[in-house]
Every structure is written in structure tokens, then in C-alpha cells.
Design a protein around this motif. Structure first.
Motif, mmCIF file in Angstrom:
data_model
loop_
_atom_site.group_PDB
_atom_site.id
_atom_site.type_symbol
_atom_site.label_atom_id
_atom_site.label_comp_id
_atom_site.label_asym_id
_atom_site.label_seq_id
_atom_site.Cartn_x
_atom_site.Cartn_y
_atom_site.Cartn_z
ATOM 1 N N GLU A 1 -8.425 7.768 2.386
ATOM 2 C CA GLU A 1 -7.852 8.062 1.079
ATOM 3 C C GLU A 1 -7.564 6.806 0.266
ATOM 4 O O GLU A 1 -7.116 5.793 0.800
ATOM 5 C CB GLU A 1 -6.539 8.840 1.247
ATOM 6 C CG GLU A 1 -6.713 10.167 1.958
ATOM 7 C CD GLU A 1 -5.395 10.854 2.228
ATOM 8 O OE1 GLU A 1 -5.376 12.092 2.227
ATOM 9 O OE2 GLU A 1 -4.390 10.158 2.445
ATOM 10 N N THR A 2 -7.823 6.897 -1.016
ATOM 11 C CA THR A 2 -7.397 5.879 -1.972
ATOM 12 C C THR A 2 -6.845 6.604 -3.197
ATOM 13 O O THR A 2 -7.408 7.616 -3.631
ATOM 14 C CB THR A 2 -8.568 4.969 -2.401
ATOM 15 O OG1 THR A 2 -9.643 5.781 -2.899
ATOM 16 C CG2 THR A 2 -9.059 4.123 -1.230
ATOM 17 N N PHE A 3 -5.738 6.103 -3.722
ATOM 18 C CA PHE A 3 -5.103 6.736 -4.868
ATOM 19 C C PHE A 3 -4.890 5.714 -5.973
ATOM 20 O O PHE A 3 -4.755 4.514 -5.711
ATOM 21 C CB PHE A 3 -3.749 7.340 -4.468
ATOM 22 C CG PHE A 3 -3.856 8.478 -3.493
ATOM 23 C CD1 PHE A 3 -4.159 9.759 -3.934
ATOM 24 C CD2 PHE A 3 -3.660 8.274 -2.128
ATOM 25 C CE1 PHE A 3 -4.253 10.814 -3.050
ATOM 26 C CE2 PHE A 3 -3.759 9.322 -1.233
ATOM 27 C CZ PHE A 3 -4.063 10.597 -1.701
ATOM 28 N N LYS A 4 -4.865 6.216 -7.193
ATOM 29 C CA LYS A 4 -4.570 5.398 -8.363
ATOM 30 C C LYS A 4 -3.298 5.929 -9.024
ATOM 31 O O LYS A 4 -2.858 7.039 -8.753
ATOM 32 C CB LYS A 4 -5.721 5.427 -9.370
ATOM 33 C CG LYS A 4 -7.060 5.023 -8.791
ATOM 34 C CD LYS A 4 -8.123 4.937 -9.878
ATOM 35 C CE LYS A 4 -8.350 6.266 -10.575
ATOM 36 N NZ LYS A 4 -8.906 7.295 -9.692
ATOM 37 N N GLY B 1 0.805 -1.220 0.000
ATOM 38 C CA GLY B 1 0.000 0.000 0.000
ATOM 39 C C GLY B 1 0.835 1.265 0.000
ATOM 40 O O GLY B 1 0.286 2.367 -0.031
ATOM 41 N N ASN B 2 2.167 1.120 0.041
ATOM 42 C CA ASN B 2 3.040 2.299 -0.038
ATOM 43 C C ASN B 2 2.961 2.911 -1.433
ATOM 44 O O ASN B 2 2.857 2.185 -2.433
ATOM 45 C CB ASN B 2 4.486 1.918 0.272
ATOM 46 C CG ASN B 2 4.647 1.326 1.656
ATOM 47 O OD1 ASN B 2 3.825 1.554 2.527
ATOM 48 N ND2 ASN B 2 5.697 0.555 1.858
ATOM 49 N N GLU C 1 12.167 10.573 -6.574
ATOM 50 C CA GLU C 1 10.909 9.958 -6.150
ATOM 51 C C GLU C 1 10.788 10.036 -4.634
ATOM 52 O O GLU C 1 11.786 10.005 -3.915
ATOM 53 C CB GLU C 1 10.848 8.491 -6.594
ATOM 54 C CG GLU C 1 10.703 8.318 -8.094
ATOM 55 C CD GLU C 1 10.585 6.864 -8.507
ATOM 56 O OE1 GLU C 1 10.021 6.607 -9.586
ATOM 57 O OE2 GLU C 1 11.060 5.987 -7.749
ATOM 58 N N GLY C 2 9.557 10.136 -4.166
ATOM 59 C CA GLY C 2 9.283 10.150 -2.737
ATOM 60 C C GLY C 2 8.514 8.910 -2.334
ATOM 61 O O GLY C 2 7.805 8.307 -3.147
ATOM 62 N N LEU C 3 8.655 8.531 -1.069
ATOM 63 C CA LEU C 3 7.947 7.367 -0.533
ATOM 64 C C LEU C 3 6.871 7.838 0.439
ATOM 65 O O LEU C 3 7.178 8.527 1.417
ATOM 66 C CB LEU C 3 8.933 6.433 0.188
ATOM 67 C CG LEU C 3 8.314 5.267 0.971
ATOM 68 C CD1 LEU C 3 7.622 4.288 0.027
ATOM 69 C CD2 LEU C 3 9.372 4.547 1.804
ATOM 70 N N LEU C 4 5.619 7.468 0.154
ATOM 71 C CA LEU C 4 4.504 7.754 1.056
ATOM 72 C C LEU C 4 4.035 6.434 1.648
ATOM 73 O O LEU C 4 3.267 5.697 1.029
ATOM 74 C CB LEU C 4 3.367 8.450 0.304
ATOM 75 C CG LEU C 4 2.118 8.808 1.120
ATOM 76 C CD1 LEU C 4 2.470 9.762 2.267
ATOM 77 C CD2 LEU C 4 1.045 9.420 0.237
ATOM 78 N N PRO C 5 4.531 6.081 2.862
ATOM 79 C CA PRO C 5 4.145 4.796 3.464
ATOM 80 C C PRO C 5 2.644 4.724 3.735
ATOM 81 O O PRO C 5 1.980 5.748 3.903
ATOM 82 C CB PRO C 5 4.940 4.778 4.782
ATOM 83 C CG PRO C 5 6.030 5.791 4.602
ATOM 84 C CD PRO C 5 5.460 6.843 3.713
ATOM 85 N N ARG C 6 2.131 3.512 3.803
ATOM 86 C CA ARG C 6 0.693 3.333 4.055
ATOM 87 C C ARG C 6 0.293 3.915 5.402
ATOM 88 O O ARG C 6 -0.804 4.473 5.542
ATOM 89 C CB ARG C 6 0.334 1.825 4.022
ATOM 90 C CG ARG C 6 -1.165 1.561 4.161
ATOM 91 C CD ARG C 6 -1.899 2.035 2.923
ATOM 92 N NE ARG C 6 -3.340 2.066 3.082
ATOM 93 C CZ ARG C 6 -4.043 3.124 3.478
ATOM 94 N NH1 ARG C 6 -3.411 4.259 3.773
ATOM 95 N NH2 ARG C 6 -5.342 3.091 3.568
#
Length: 410
Positions: A173-176, A151-152, A161-166
């Protein structure tokens, strides 16, 4: 060829965004690497680039010796050969012996190319790290590049690039892939693959930065955010204060018809936000933090930094909040331990304490019986009576004791 090399250096510097000197160092390091493959591993080989002509000079530094004293040809040169290069050379001098770089061969050229690519890539990573390290605590915009199994989210930030941990994403929120996303930079770390930018959308700083973007008074320093806390269940509190008596800090954050705060709420996917007035009066600050619940009175323990808050019976559930989130957020925001009780609970506690106090007074004679002399030595025993009996008959009966603790019969 020399001018083409200078143009290539300029192009790499411009496209990669790295200093020209860094690219030149990479080129020279590549030439030295190729030279060592061609001539063997020697420490006295150096390279130099003429930035006006683009010519690269490869040379070895050798010590001038008498021909009979030469032990290592790679490090030493005879006096006769040295004077062919520098007529004024003398024994013991260091002279630079030029090498031809045109005959390095295919393997050496490939090595040079790999070294240039590697050095430029390392310089690019260092530059990105320095850039983002100074941006810690800022908001950034990006695109969701990919979604990992846990889910990260991997977010494309342009240069890196950046990391958005779950765990740093709201449950709402849900992203595509390819979704635009805004996040808060919490940390920038060095990694073998390049700088790692850690992002968050649940950090209190994310909420504060959103308000700063929406409220001009905050940006101008008229209104100040004193603190912000958030709960994973979807609720937040933010404390604000105005440095201008004519400006209402809460009204400035809410905006006309709630437009400012609604913009923040939409970005947070409907998260509920309580905006409260900050004050240096800690009791009043705790009262405000428990909003929207109304507080009757507050008892303060400065030593343990705790407050006992009394609220009307109909305000108890509101003050505590669903699963305790309201009081938990208030405690986080104010940095005080908060114990909430209703009026009826407080009255019951007071009655119970009063009953215990009266009971202690009633039971004092019975406790004193242990101090009465034994029947054998008591004057009353000679008269046929008992000292124990005379004291006990003066004390209340067991029924009287129970009525004090439990109250009169209904």
C-alpha cells in the motif's frame, strides 16, 4: 446580557457536542477563577447560575460573629451586617454575601474566557474518548490528513484524528494526502493532546470485518468466522463454518463468480486469501488449514500439541509455502505445532530406524564380552584357547556390520 449568556451556552453545547451541564460548569469555573484573581485566593467563594434568567450569582459563605470576635473579614461577618442581609441571622450561622461581578476588570475577564475554552475542550476530548473507546474493533473511514517522516499516517476521522503506524500498513500500500482510507480500530488511549485512536490495516480483525460487510450470511449469523490470520508477505487464511446445513460457508464468502471475495482482495491490494472450512475435528482442521496442499496422513501428539503431517513428494513445497508462510499461517490458525514431511523422507526415516534396530541386535554379543571371565580364570585358557577369540569368531565381521547399516552393495 443574561439571556445572551444562555444562548451562548446552548450554542457551544450544540456545536461542540457536549452536555449543557458541562458548559454551565465551565462558565461557573471561569467566574470563580476570575473572582479569585479579583478578591484573592479564598476557599469560601462560590458561584451559581439561574438557568431561567441567566443571572450569575457570586457569593462568599461567612460565619456570623460578634463584632469583637471577628479575626478574618474574608471568612467572618458581624452580627449587625449579617442581619442587614438576613434579618433572622444569629451568631454562628453561615450567610451568603453577594459580590458584584461587573467590576472584575479586563484581566479577570480574559482569565474567565480562557477557563471556559479549556473546560469545554477537555469535555469535548472526554466525550470523543468515550465515543471511540466503545468502537474498538470496528472499521472506520477517514481521509489521510498528513504523512509523517517515518511513514505513519494521520487520518482525519471527523471528531478526532487516528494514527495508522507504518508497521500496521501492508507493504503493497501507498497513500497520498487526502486519500480516502478504511482502517480497523485496535486501541484507544488517553493522551495530553486528546484521545489517541490507533488504527491498523494488517490486523486479522480488519480482514474479518471486511468479510462481514461483504457477506450477508455472516451479518445474519448463518455463517460464522472462527478465525483469521495474516502474514506480512501478503497472504491470509480465514476459517468459516455454517450453522445452516443448506448453506456452504466457503461458497457464501466467495460469492457468485467470486465477487464477494474479490471485493475484499481489492481492499487489501491483491492479498491472497485462503478460505477454509472450520471443524471441531482437529486433525481435519489442520488438513483444511494446509490447503491447497493435499495431506496423506497425520500423526498427533496430544501431550505436546504437535502434529506430524505427511504429504506426497510433489505437495511438500506447496504445503510449506514460500518461506514457510503456508505452514506458519496454518499453525497460527489452528493453534497446533505442525511438522511437515514428504513420503520419501518418512520412508527414509523408517529404513534408517529399522537398520539401527537390526544393528543393535547384531552388536549384542560384542557388548556381552565385558561379562566374560578373564583368561587367567577361564577353563578355555587351560586348553590353550582364548575365550575372547571364541566369542569374536562367532560374531559377524566388520564388513557384515557395515552392510546392515548401509544396505546391500548396489
Amino acid at each position: 446580557m443574561n439571556q445572551e449568556l444562555l444562548h451562548l451556552i446552548e450554542q457551544i453545547s450544540r456545536e461542540k457536542g457536549v452536555e449543557k451541564s458541562v458548559v454551565i460548569d465551565a462558565v461557573l469555573a471561569a467566574v470563580l477563577s476570575a473572582a479569585r484573581k479579583r478578591f484573592g485566593t479564598t476557599d469560601n467563594i462560590n458561584a451559581r447560575l439561574d438557568e431561567e434568567t441567566g443571572a450569575i450569582a457570586l457569593f462568599s459563605s461567612k460565619t456570623v460573629r460578634c463584632e469583637d470576635d471577628i479575626v478574618d473579614d474574608s471568612l467572618e461577618i458581624s452580627l449587625e451586617e449579617a442581619r442587614d442581609i438576613h434579618p433572622a441571622a444569629a451568631v454562628g450561622d453561615l450567610v451568603e454575601v453577594q459580590h458584584d461581578i461587573d467590576d472584575f476588570g479586563r484581566i479577570a475577564a480574559q482569565t474567565a474566557k480562557q477557563v471556559i475554552i479549556q473546560k469545554v475542550r477537555e469535555a469535548e476530548r472526554d466525550m470523543v474518548y468515550r465515543d471511540f473507546k466503545d468502537r474498538q474493533g470496528e472499521l472506520v473511514n477517514g481521509l489521510v490528513a498528513r504523512i509523517e517522516r517515518e511513514g505513519n499516517l494521520i487520518v482525519d476521522l471527523g471528531k478526532t484524528e487516528g494514527l495508522l503506524p507504518r508497521r500496521e500498513q501492508s507493504f503493497r500500500e501507498t497513500f497520498k494526502r487526502s486519500d480516502r482510507i478504511r482502517a480497523y480500530i485496535t486501541e484507544v488511549k488517553r493522551a495530553s493532546s486528546g484521545p489517541q485512536v490507533i488504527l491498523s490495516r494488517t490486523h486479522p480483525g480488519f480482514l474479518m470485518r471486511l468479510f462481514e460487510m461483504e457477506v450477508p450470511e455472516i451479518y445474519e449469523g448463518i455463517v460464522e468466522i472462527k478465525g483469521a490470520v495474516r502474514d506480512s508477505s501478503g497472504r491470509a487464511k480465514i476459517a468459516v463454518v455454517s450453522h445452516d446445513k443448506d448453506v456452504d460457508p466457503i461458497g457464501a464468502c466467495v460469492g457468485l463468480k467470486g465477487m464477494r471475495v474479490q471485493s475484499v482482495v481489492q481492499e487489501l491490494r491483491g492479498e491472497k486469501i485462503d478460505i477454509i472450512q472450520w471443524t471441531d475435528d482437529q486433525v481435519q482442521y489442520v488438513r483444511n488449514a494446509l490447503s491447497p496442499a493435499k495431506v496423506s496422513r497425520v500423526y498427533v501428539n496430544e501431550t505436546e500439541k504437535t502434529m506430524q503431517v505427511i504429504v506426497p513428494d510433489d505437495q511438500l513445497s506447496l504445503a510449506i509455502g514460500k518461506r514457510g508462510q503456508n505452514v506458519r499461517l496454518a499453525a497460527k490458525l489452528t493453534h497446533w505445532k505442525i511438522d511437515i514431511k514428504s513420503e520419501s523422507e518418512t520412508e527414509s526415516d523408517s529404513e534408517r530406524k529399522e537398520a539401527l534396530r537390526r544393528a543393535e541386535q547384531v552388536f549384542v554379543p560384542k557388548r556381552m564380552m565385558t561379562e566374560i571371565p578373564s583368561p587367567a580364570s577361564s577353563p578355555a585358557s587351560a586348553a590353550g584357547g582364548s575365550a575372547m577369540e571364541s566369542v569374536a569368531t562367532d560374531a559377524p565381521t566388520q564388513a557384515d556390520d557395515r552392510s546392515i547399516l548401509e544396505g546391500p552393495p548396489s
